[in-house]
Design an enzyme around this catalytic site. Structure first.
Site, PDB file in Angstrom:
ATOM      1  CG  ASP A  83      -2.168   0.807   1.073  1.00  0.00           C
ATOM      2  OD1 ASP A  83      -2.250   1.575   0.109  1.00  0.00           O
ATOM      3  OD2 ASP A  83      -3.071   0.683   1.918  1.00  0.00           O
TER       4      ASP A  83
ATOM      5  CG  HIS B  28      -6.513  -0.728   5.289  1.00  0.00           C
ATOM      6  ND1 HIS B  28      -5.500  -1.561   4.838  1.00  0.00           N
ATOM      7  CD2 HIS B  28      -6.418   0.381   4.526  1.00  0.00           C
ATOM      8  CE1 HIS B  28      -4.843  -0.980   3.852  1.00  0.00           C
ATOM      9  NE2 HIS B  28      -5.375   0.221   3.638  1.00  0.00           N
TER      10      HIS B  28
ATOM     11  CG  HIS C 173      -5.280   5.144   3.922  1.00  0.00           C
ATOM     12  ND1 HIS C 173      -4.149   5.206   3.146  1.00  0.00           N
ATOM     13  CD2 HIS C 173      -5.802   3.909   3.705  1.00  0.00           C
ATOM     14  CE1 HIS C 173      -3.997   4.069   2.476  1.00  0.00           C
ATOM     15  NE2 HIS C 173      -5.004   3.254   2.802  1.00  0.00           N
TER      16      HIS C 173
ATOM     17  CB  CYS D 159      -5.407   4.229  -3.090  1.00  0.00           C
ATOM     18  SG  CYS D 159      -6.104   3.364  -4.502  1.00  0.00           S
TER      19      CYS D 159
HETATM   20  P1  HMG Z   1      -8.277  -3.749 -17.334  1.00  0.00           P
HETATM   21  O1  HMG Z   1      -7.569  -2.730 -18.162  1.00  0.00           O
HETATM   22  O2  HMG Z   1      -9.752  -3.737 -17.285  1.00  0.00           O
HETATM   23  O3  HMG Z   1      -7.795  -5.236 -17.609  1.00  0.00           O
HETATM   24  O4  HMG Z   1      -7.705  -3.600 -15.860  1.00  0.00           O
HETATM   25  P2  HMG Z   1      -7.473  -6.053 -18.898  1.00  0.00           P
HETATM   26  O5  HMG Z   1      -7.762  -7.476 -18.546  1.00  0.00           O
HETATM   27  O6  HMG Z   1      -8.139  -5.432 -20.087  1.00  0.00           O
HETATM   28  O7  HMG Z   1      -5.888  -5.875 -19.027  1.00  0.00           O
HETATM   29  C1  HMG Z   1      -5.251  -4.689 -19.416  1.00  0.00           C
HETATM   30  C2  HMG Z   1      -3.763  -4.970 -19.548  1.00  0.00           C
HETATM   31  O8  HMG Z   1      -3.208  -5.288 -18.274  1.00  0.00           O
HETATM   32  C3  HMG Z   1      -3.450  -6.173 -20.442  1.00  0.00           C
HETATM   33  O9  HMG Z   1      -2.189  -5.949 -21.025  1.00  0.00           O
HETATM   34  C4  HMG Z   1      -3.359  -7.299 -19.459  1.00  0.00           C
HETATM   35  O10 HMG Z   1      -2.553  -8.366 -19.908  1.00  0.00           O
HETATM   36  C5  HMG Z   1      -2.693  -6.622 -18.288  1.00  0.00           C
HETATM   37  P3  HMG Z   1      -2.064  -5.637 -22.621  1.00  0.00           P
HETATM   38  O11 HMG Z   1      -2.749  -6.771 -23.279  1.00  0.00           O
HETATM   39  O12 HMG Z   1      -2.785  -4.311 -22.800  1.00  0.00           O
HETATM   40  O13 HMG Z   1      -0.587  -5.565 -22.821  1.00  0.00           O
HETATM   41  N1  HMG Z   1      -3.048  -7.256 -17.013  1.00  0.00           N
HETATM   42  C6  HMG Z   1      -2.165  -7.617 -16.078  1.00  0.00           C
HETATM   43  N2  HMG Z   1      -0.818  -7.561 -16.032  1.00  0.00           N
HETATM   44  C7  HMG Z   1      -0.223  -8.026 -14.926  1.00  0.00           C
HETATM   45  N3  HMG Z   1      -0.891  -8.553 -13.876  1.00  0.00           N
HETATM   46  C8  HMG Z   1      -2.241  -8.612 -13.888  1.00  0.00           C
HETATM   47  C9  HMG Z   1      -2.927  -8.151 -15.027  1.00  0.00           C
HETATM   48  N4  HMG Z   1      -4.217  -8.079 -15.347  1.00  0.00           N
HETATM   49  C10 HMG Z   1      -4.291  -7.529 -16.567  1.00  0.00           C
HETATM   50  N5  HMG Z   1      -2.881  -9.131 -12.827  1.00  0.00           N
HETATM   51  C11 HMG Z   1      -7.157  -4.561 -13.728  1.00  0.00           C
HETATM   52  C12 HMG Z   1      -8.215  -4.389 -14.787  1.00  0.00           C
HETATM   53  C13 HMG Z   1      -7.841  -5.158 -12.510  1.00  0.00           C
HETATM   54  C14 HMG Z   1      -6.071  -5.492 -14.240  1.00  0.00           C
HETATM   55  C15 HMG Z   1      -6.528  -3.169 -13.386  1.00  0.00           C
HETATM   56  O14 HMG Z   1      -7.562  -2.270 -13.139  1.00  0.00           O
HETATM   57  C16 HMG Z   1      -5.613  -3.191 -12.211  1.00  0.00           C
HETATM   58  O15 HMG Z   1      -4.554  -3.804 -12.241  1.00  0.00           O
HETATM   59  N6  HMG Z   1      -5.990  -2.481 -11.116  1.00  0.00           N
HETATM   60  C17 HMG Z   1      -5.211  -2.459  -9.897  1.00  0.00           C
HETATM   61  C18 HMG Z   1      -5.318  -1.115  -9.246  1.00  0.00           C
HETATM   62  C19 HMG Z   1      -4.559  -1.117  -7.949  1.00  0.00           C
HETATM   63  O16 HMG Z   1      -3.626  -1.896  -7.727  1.00  0.00           O
HETATM   64  N7  HMG Z   1      -4.955  -0.214  -7.004  1.00  0.00           N
HETATM   65  C20 HMG Z   1      -4.321  -0.103  -5.739  1.00  0.00           C
HETATM   66  C21 HMG Z   1      -4.660  -1.232  -4.808  1.00  0.00           C
HETATM   67  S1  HMG Z   1      -6.242  -1.059  -4.006  1.00  0.00           S
HETATM   68  C22 HMG Z   1      -5.893  -0.137  -2.605  1.00  0.00           C
HETATM   69  O17 HMG Z   1      -4.819   0.404  -2.475  1.00  0.00           O
HETATM   70  C23 HMG Z   1      -6.895  -0.080  -1.491  1.00  0.00           C
HETATM   71  C24 HMG Z   1      -6.495  -0.944  -0.290  1.00  0.00           C
HETATM   72  O18 HMG Z   1      -5.240  -0.548   0.250  1.00  0.00           O
HETATM   73  C25 HMG Z   1      -7.539  -0.842   0.811  1.00  0.00           C
HETATM   74  C26 HMG Z   1      -7.927   0.595   1.129  1.00  0.00           C
HETATM   75  O19 HMG Z   1      -7.095   1.421   1.458  1.00  0.00           O
HETATM   76  O20 HMG Z   1      -9.142   0.838   1.027  1.00  0.00           O
HETATM   77  C27 HMG Z   1      -6.389  -2.413  -0.691  1.00  0.00           C
HETATM   78 MG    MG Z   2      -4.995   1.218   1.684  1.00  0.00          MG
END
Ligand code: HMG
Ligand code: MG
Length: 299
Positions: free
Chosen positions: A16, A207, A209, A240
Site C-alpha cells: 500500500d 485499515h 489511512h 492509493c
Molecule cells: P483492465 O484494463 O480492465 O484489464 O484492468 P485487462 O484485462 O483489459 O488488461 C489490461 C492490460 O493489463 C493487459 O495488457 C493485461 O494483460 C494486463 P495488454 O494486453 O494491454 O498488454 N493485465 C495484467 N498484467 C499483470 N498482472 C495482472 C494483469 N491483469 C491484466 N494481474 C485490472 C483491470 C484489474 C487489471 C486493473 O484495473 C488493475 O490492475 N488495477 C489495480 C489497481 C490497484 O492496484 N490499485 C491499488 C490497490 S487497491 C488499494 O490500495 C486499497 C487498499 O489498500 C484498501 C484501502 O485502502 O481501502 C487495498
Molecule cells: Mg490502503
C-alpha cells in the site's frame, strides 16, 4: 471498557505504501524493506501486488521482489491479486497467501479495477476458488467503508453486503479500508458493529489511512468493539493511486507505541521497526512519516 490482550498487525507498507511512491526503488531495496519488517517481528508483511503494471507502474517487478525474499518461517507474506492473471503470476512465485480487493463504492470500483462491484465479486469467485484449491489463504479488502473520493458517504448496508460476500466465498479475514481517511471514531465503531452482524468480528481487520489525523483514535475505537487485527504501514507510507489526496496508512511505529502503552501484545520489536522506517524513508529521500520516527527517543 474491554480491549484485546493481543493485536495482530498486518504491515502493508511494502505494498500500500510503495504503490503510491513516485521515487523509483530497486528490487533490492524493496526486498530489504520486507526482510527488515519480518525481522522486527511482524507476523504478516504484505509484500507486493500482482496487478497490471499499466495501472500501477510502481508494483512492476513484483515477481522478482517476491522470489528474492528470504522468507522467515513465522511470517506470512500476502500479495494483492486483482484477477486470474495475477493469481497465476503469484502461484508461479510460490506465494502462500493472496488478498483480493473490492470496494463498497461503485465509482471507486470502476476507477480502481475497471469493473462494477458485482463484476468484481464474480471475478473474485473464480480467483478465490482456485486459490483455495491451491491451498492458499485468502484475505479480502473492502475499500471506501467510511467514504468515497467520488461518491462521498457510503451506506453501511453496502459495506456489510460486500464484506459478507467475500467472507462467504472463503476469505478468512476481511479488512475494512477507510481508503481516504475520512472516518472518525464513533462512525468507525458503528461501521464495525454493522459488518459484525454478518461477519464475525474476529475475522475483521481495520485499515485506516491518516489523511485527517483520525487513524489512531479510530483504531482505539474499533479495539473497543472487538477488532484485534490492524493494518498499518511502516513510516506511514501509502495511499492509493486511484484515491487522489489520500495520504498514507497510519504508521505502524505509532500503532505499536500506542498498543505497548496500553499493555497490548504485538510481538514487535519497536527499535527494529523504527530502523526499518528510517531505512525506507532515507531511500525515498525524506524524513520518516511516523510521530515516533521523528523523535530522538531510543526504543
Ligand atoms: P483492465 O484494463 O480492465 O484489464 O484492468 P485487462 O484485462 O483489459 O488488461 C489490461 C492490460 O493489463 C493487459 O495488457 C493485461 O494483460 C494486463 P495488454 O494486453 O494491454 O498488454 N493485465 C495484467 N498484467 C499483470 N498482472 C495482472 C494483469 N491483469 C491484466 N494481474 C485490472 C483491470 C484489474 C487489471 C486493473 O484495473 C488493475 O490492475 N488495477 C489495480 C489497481 C490497484 O492496484 N490499485 C491499488 C490497490 S487497491 C488499494 O490500495 C486499497 C487498499 O489498500 C484498501 C484501502 O485502502 O481501502 C487495498
Ligand atoms: Mg490502503
Amino acid at each position: 471498557m474491554s480491549l484485546p490482550d493481543n493485536v495482530k498487525i498486518v504491515e502493508v507498507g511494502a505494498r500500500d505504501g510503495l504503490q503510491n511512491e513516485s521515487v523509483p526503488l530497486s528490487i533490492e531495496v524493496k526486498i530489504e524493506l520486507i526482510e527488515r519488517l519480518a525481522d522486527a517481528g511482524l507476523s504478516v508483511v504484505e509484500a507486493t501486488s500482482f496487478v497490471s503494471p499499466k495501472w500501477v507502474p510502481q508494483m512492476a517487478g513484483s515477481a522478482e521482489v517476491f522470489k528474492g525474499i528470504n522468507r522467515a518461517s513465522n511470517t506470512n507474506y500476502p500479495v494483492l491479486v486483482p484477477n486470474l492473471k495475477g493469481l497465476e503470476a503469484a502461484l508461479e512465485c510460490g506465494v502462500d497467501e493472496i488478498a483480493v480487493f473490492a470496494a463498497a463504492s461503485e465509482s471507486f470500483s470502476q476507477k480502481n479495477i475497471n469493473c462494477s462491484i458485482a463484476e468484481s465479486i464474480h471475478r473474485y469467485t473464480e480467483v478465490i476458488e482456485k486459490a483455495l484449491a491451491e491451498k492458499l489463504k485468502v484475505r479480502a479488502y473492502v475499500s471506501c467503508v467510511l467514504g468515497c473520493p467520488y461518491e462521498g458517504d457510503i451506506s453501511l448496508n453496502k459495506v456489510a453486503e460486500v464484506s459478507r460476500h467475500l467472507s462467504d466465498l472463503g476469505c478468512y479475514e476481511v479488512s475494512l479500508g477507510d481508503t481516504i481517511g475520512v472516518g472518525t471514531p464513533l462512525k468507525a465503531q458503528k461501521m464495525i458493529e454493522e459488518v459484525s452482524k454478518y461477519v464475525p468480528t474476529q475475522q475483521l481487520a481495520a485499515h485506516f489511512h491518516d489523511t485527517y489525523g483520525q487513524a489512531l483514535a479510530n483504531i482505539f475505537a474499533v479495539l473497543q468493539v472487538g477488532v484485534s487485527t490492524i493494518d498499518s504501514s511502516v513510516s506511514g507510507l501509502g495511499g492509493c493511486p486511484y484515491a487522489k489526496g489520500a495520504t498514507g496508512n497510519v504508521a505502524t511505529e505509532d500503532v505499536v507505541y500506542m498498543l505497548n502503552g496500553m499493555g497490548i501484545e504485538t510481538g514487535i520489536d519497536l527499535g527494529k521497526l523504527l530502523d526499518a522506517g528510517h531505512f525506507i524513508s532515507k531511500q525515498l529521500g525524506r524524513k520518516p512519516n511516523s510521530h515516533l520516527g521523528l523523535t530522538k527517543a531510543d526504543f
